[in-house]
Write a protein that holds these residues in place. Structure first.
Motif, mmCIF file in Angstrom:
data_model
loop_
_atom_site.group_PDB
_atom_site.id
_atom_site.type_symbol
_atom_site.label_atom_id
_atom_site.label_comp_id
_atom_site.label_asym_id
_atom_site.label_seq_id
_atom_site.Cartn_x
_atom_site.Cartn_y
_atom_site.Cartn_z
ATOM 1 N N VAL A 88 0.849 -1.198 0.000
ATOM 2 C CA VAL A 88 0.000 0.000 0.000
ATOM 3 C C VAL A 88 0.879 1.241 0.000
ATOM 4 N N ALA A 89 0.352 2.300 -0.620
ATOM 5 C CA ALA A 89 1.057 3.587 -0.632
ATOM 6 C C ALA A 89 0.401 4.461 0.423
ATOM 7 N N ARG A 90 1.149 4.852 1.439
ATOM 8 C CA ARG A 90 0.545 5.638 2.509
ATOM 9 C C ARG A 90 0.994 7.098 2.467
ATOM 10 N N GLY A 91 1.776 7.462 1.451
ATOM 11 C CA GLY A 91 2.306 8.831 1.387
ATOM 12 C C GLY A 91 1.310 9.803 0.756
ATOM 13 N N GLY A 92 1.812 10.983 0.435
ATOM 14 C CA GLY A 92 0.964 12.001 -0.158
ATOM 15 C C GLY A 92 1.702 12.778 -1.225
ATOM 16 N N VAL A 93 1.111 13.876 -1.646
ATOM 17 C CA VAL A 93 1.710 14.653 -2.735
ATOM 18 C C VAL A 93 2.021 16.083 -2.300
ATOM 19 N N LEU A 94 2.176 16.295 -0.987
ATOM 20 C CA LEU A 94 2.453 17.647 -0.502
ATOM 21 C C LEU A 94 3.666 18.251 -1.216
#
Lengths: 285, 320
Positions: B98-104
């Protein structure tokens, strides 16, 4: 005498209607000599010679396309703003050639103001700002001085009592006639000697028109006025002298020419030129 | 009794009516065909990208995909829950991660890179537009106008390659190089819209200013430019949208950077780069970044446009 050259040298021009310019008791005259406006290669008007006396209203009449407005725009060097346009001949403001080399047209236009058919009021700016724009441009920044100038100009344009309570309101709130008087106040605020009017009432109703006419007659005592009009009755009502421009019907080149200049009463009661007679009697134009 | 109105129909009445109806139908169909892809694309981005959106997506930067815990919802695959770790290679895509990061970092990067480009480009574009509109036509204006039109159609990858050769090869990948590359793509938009908007301002206003003895620059900056402001702002927004959406030049200049960075002299990520890099990620869960990035980018451009419309309408700056 306040000359363009003295203004260029940085002297402060003081408004002095009573001061005697050379050759006249008071006021300022325009003298047009062999003036020929061109659009590119096309000649717009045959050479014009015309004396515009001080503190009088000179009306310029004639059918559409005969070069009235073009002529008027030559009198304060607005004509040359049109691409490719140029002028031959000269115009003298009193004893100063406004087409002489080294004369800045911008300074000429401050001495010879102009009011257009379209008031071109800045709708989003306040009434105050619309009048103050000219003085601000010439570097007047002190509030008191500006306030006085704006009030004085609005008084002169017979608009003060209608707008004194809402000077900060946007100018789009004014009616067409009021906007036209505002544009006259804007011109008066830069203290010109001569004011040119290019069909100032063409878009106004009769009541607004009569207010402008009253205003012009009142301004006559201090300023030299020239008015281009399509309204012959208006010329009769307010002008002292009338210049008639016509297009020669026989010539095929459609170049306008000045056919008659005289006291207004004389032009309309006893025209010397048959073309004038046809025009004012409604047979042509 | 036949009414006289109906009786007055000309001989070709039926024919013209039919043609009219046919043309109307064709126009409506053509319009729908033209608009359909737009609605389809934005709709798809909004639905799929929107589903990826949660607060952490906007507040975190990139995190490497991790093994999912049991019962965790796989982002980007709504409704699919992790079933545990026994799987056959032939089952299909690997959903164990799963990808738990973001695009901040992408949001910040896009803002910095296009913001910087705007700062450079707005004064240049405005001045050039004023020059084209207010000054008489000479061979110079002809050349400038032509150059602008050519630049409008220039392939953005070419601009990227040029920036790469001239800047990146000497200074390394950097956000600043990305901004400079974008300026080339944004300048023609601002210049030409400024020119067109200024030409719409009526001559009467310029005449009035001239008759007051105004110099050209004074009339331009105090009278003509304010009158054309709403249109010019729209041009700036268009340029912003174009810059924010460009990918090709950024691949060769800003390059991308998985961590949040404010250093304009170093590599930096941007939303279109995120969309590009993660669309073909071997980890299906990372496709979330692409969809979510596309969604956020669309929202930023849309939001900026709405904001500007509201502000200009509210301040009542109208072009005469």
């Amino acid at each position: 005498m306040v000359s363009v050259v003295s203004v260029m040298n940085g002297e402060q021009p003081a408004k002095q209607p009573a001061a005697a310019p050379v050759g006249h008791a008071r006021g300022h005259s325009l003298t047009v000599r062999n003036l020929v406006p061109f659009y590119g290669k096309r000649q717009a008007v045959r050479p014009v010679n015309l004396d515009i006396p001080p503190c009088q209203i000179t009306a310029i009449i004639g059918p559409s396309g005969c070069g009235k407005s073009t002529m008027l725009r030559c009198l304060n060097r607005m004509h040359e703003m049109v691409a490719q346009a140029r002028v031959e001949g000269t115009v003298w403001l009193d004893h100063e050639d406004i087409y002489a080399a080294g004369v800045d047209p911008r300074l000429v236009r401050r001495k010879i103001g102009m009011v257009f058919q379209h008031p071109a009021v800045l709708h989003t700016r306040s009434i105050y700002e619309n009048v103050a724009i000219g003085p601000r441009m010439s570097g007047i920044t002190r509030r008191r001085e500006l306030d006085d100038l704006v009030e004085h100009s609005l008084h002169q344009a017979a608009l003060w009592h209608e707008v004194q309570d809402r000077l900060k309101h946007p100018a789009r709130m004014l009616s067409g006639g009021q906007q036209q008087r505002l544009s006259i106040a804007r011109t008066l605020a830069i203290a010109p000697d001569v004011i040119l009017f290019d069909e100032p009432c063409a878009a106004l109703d009769p009541i607004a028109t009569s207010k402008i006419e009253e205003l012009l007659v009142a301004l006559r005592s201090d300023y030299t006025l020239v008015i281009v009009t399509h309204n012959l009755q208006q010329a009769v009502r307010i002008s002292d002298r009338t210049a008639v421009f016509m297009i020669d019907r026989d010539a095929k080149d459609y170049i306008g020419s000045l056919v008659e200049v005289n006291d207004t009463a004389e032009v309309f009661s006893n025209p010397q030129d048959p073309r004038t007679q046809d025009y004012i009697s409604g047979r042509v134009g | 009794m036949i009414s006289s109105v109906k009786a007055s129909a000309p001989r070709n009445y039926r024919q013209t009516t039919t043609i009219n109806l046919t043309m109307q139908t064709l126009l409506v169909v053509a319009t729908l065909l033209a608009v359909a892809p737009l609605l389809w694309i934005t709709g798809y981005v909004l639905v799929v990208g929107g589903s990826a959106l949660k607060l952490s997506f906007l507040t975190k930067d990139y995190e490497a995909p991790e093994l999912a815990t049991e019962g965790e919802v796989i982002e980007g695959f709504p409704g699919v829950e992790h079933q545990g770790f026994e799987r056959d290679e032939r089952d299909g895509p690997n959903l164990d991660f799963v990808a738990r990061g973001g695009v901040l970092h992408g949001i910040v990067g896009t803002m910095i890179i296009t913001g910087l480009a705007l700062i450079i480009v707005v004064p240049i574009g405005l001045m050039a537009g004023v020059f084209l509109a207010e000054y008489p036509d000479t061979w110079v204006t002809v050349v400038v106008r032509f150059a602008c039109d050519v630049l409008t159609g220039a392939p953005s990858i070419v601009v990227g390659v040029v920036a790469y050769v001239l800047l990146v090869r000497h200074l390394g990948f950097s956000a600043l190089a990305g901004s400079l590359a974008l300026t080339f793509l944004m300048v023609p938009t601002i210049t030409r819209t400024t020119e067109e908007m200024l030409k719409l301002v009526p001559m009467t206003i310029r005449d009035a200013a001239t008759a007051l003895g105004s110099p050209l620059w004074y009339a331009t900056f105090t009278v003509v430019l304010p009158a054309a402001l709403p249109g010019i702002v729209t041009g700036v927004m268009l340029a912003f949208a174009r810059g924010a959406g460009e990918t090709a030049p950024l691949i060769l200049t800003a390059f991308g950077n998985h961590t949040l960075s404010f250093d304009v002299f170093g590599p930096m990520h941007a939303l279109p780069l995120i969309v590009y890099r993660f669309t073909d990620s071997p980890f299906p869960s990372e496709h979330t970044y692409a969809w979510g990035g596309a969604f956020v980018l669309t929202m930023i451009v849309l939001g900026a446009n709405i904001l500007v419309r509201v502000v200009t309408a509210y301040t009542q700056v109208k072009g005469r």
